[in-house]
Motif scaffolding. Structure first.
Motif, PDB file in Angstrom:
ATOM      1  N   GLY A 105       0.676  -0.749  -0.250  1.00 13.56           N
ATOM      2  CA  GLY A 105       0.243  -0.013   0.019  1.00 13.56           C
ATOM      3  C   GLY A 105       0.612   1.501   0.141  1.00 13.56           C
ATOM      4  O   GLY A 105       0.346   2.130   0.667  1.00 13.56           O
ATOM      5  N   ALA A 125       0.889   6.658  -0.574  1.00 12.12           N
ATOM      6  CA  ALA A 125      -0.002   6.682   0.685  1.00 12.12           C
ATOM      7  C   ALA A 125       0.755   5.903   1.586  1.00 12.12           C
ATOM      8  O   ALA A 125       1.001   6.982   2.720  1.00 12.12           O
ATOM      9  N   ASN A 126       1.605   4.576   2.058  1.00  5.46           N
ATOM     10  CA  ASN A 126       1.527   4.567   2.568  1.00  5.46           C
ATOM     11  C   ASN A 126       3.151   3.926   3.326  1.00  5.46           C
ATOM     12  O   ASN A 126       3.800   3.276   2.469  1.00  5.46           O
ATOM     13  N   THR A 128       4.944   2.544   5.990  1.00  6.72           N
ATOM     14  CA  THR A 128       5.451   1.591   6.335  1.00  6.72           C
ATOM     15  C   THR A 128       6.101   0.555   5.986  1.00  6.72           C
ATOM     16  O   THR A 128       7.075  -0.508   6.884  1.00  6.72           O
TER      17      THR A 128
END
Length: 256
Positions: A105, A125-126, A128
């Motif tokens: 993502g 977006a992400n 992580t």
């Protein structure tokens, strides 16, 4: 220290000696800062197109990607090019993880105008997954294949993909090509340029042809991420070691 996002093209991947030299330098840089590698693979895609007798069409510099061609473009970029780079990174003592823009993502991809076929634009977006990998001294090796929310695979411009990685990680972006940087009228390397200087050099014919495209891409990226972007050469990877000491390498393009 800010992550270093390095973008390389397909011509680099096909030069095993150059790839080894650059990856050795990235291994050295990784001792002092996180490093992420983004790659294209135009020459590899072109080889596949010729071998499969498929026609290449470009509009506005973008490869038109038909439904018929998409499986081969995915295979060339996310498969052959990506794993070739991963294997080369292993040989340089790095701990690479091969990824695509589809993974974790990390980005949001949307199709562009239908005239381009399965070609998309991308936004951050992400972070992580990438932050986790970088924190554990992995080298993410990211190919420019994405997917939209419906699951449609999309071909993404690699410069744009690298810019979004820099936005996502608030990192420093280096666009590597086969030139040392931007040269003046006397063929001397210019260490830095801003938008006004770039325009003057283009109007004077000092910056022209392919270098115009590179400089405009770097300027656009610098404006997008709000920090200078470097154009440098994968043929002179040792120059990148200066970055470890907060010195410049190649030509720094400033956003204004």
């Amino acid at each position: 220290m800010k992550p270093l996002i390095v973008k390389v093209g397909g011509a680099f991947i096909g030069d095993a000696q150059a790839a080894k030299a650059l990856l050795d330098v990235l291994a050295e840089l990784q001792k002092s800062r996180p490093v992420l590698l983004v790659h294209g693979g135009g020459p590899i895609v072109e080889e596949w197109m010729v071998a499969l007798n498929l026609k290449t069409v470009k509009i506005d510099g973008l490869r038109v990607t038909s439904a018929e061609q998409m499986p081969y473009i995915v295979g060339a970029l996310a498969g052959t090019a990506n794993k070739q780079l991963v294997a080369q990174a292993i040989a340089s003592g790095l701990n690479p993880v091969g990824l695509a823009l589809t993974d974790g993502g990390m980005v949001k991809c949307t199709p562009m105008d239908a005239k381009y076929g399965a070609v998309g634009s991308v936004e951050p977006a992400n972070a992580t997954l990438l932050k986790l990998l970088l924190s554990q001294d992995f080298l993410p090796v990211v190919s420019s294949i994405g997917a939209d929310l419906s699951g449609q695979l999309l071909n993404i411009n690699a410069d744009q993909a690298a810019t979004v990685m820099a936005q996502l990680l608030q990192g420093e972006l280096i666009l590597l090509s086969d030139v040392a940087g931007v040269l003046d009228a006397d063929k001397q390397l210019l260490s830095e340029l801003n938008a006004g200087q770039i325009q003057q050099l283009i109007e004077a014919g000092v910056i022209r042809d392919g270098m115009t495209v590179k400089v405009e891409a770097a300027l656009s990226a610098a404006r997008d991420i709000g920090v200078p972007v470097t154009i440098a050469s994968w043929k002179q990877p040792e120059s990148l070691l200066r970055l470890a000491g907060n010195q410049s390498a190649g030509t720094r393009i400033y956003p204004d």
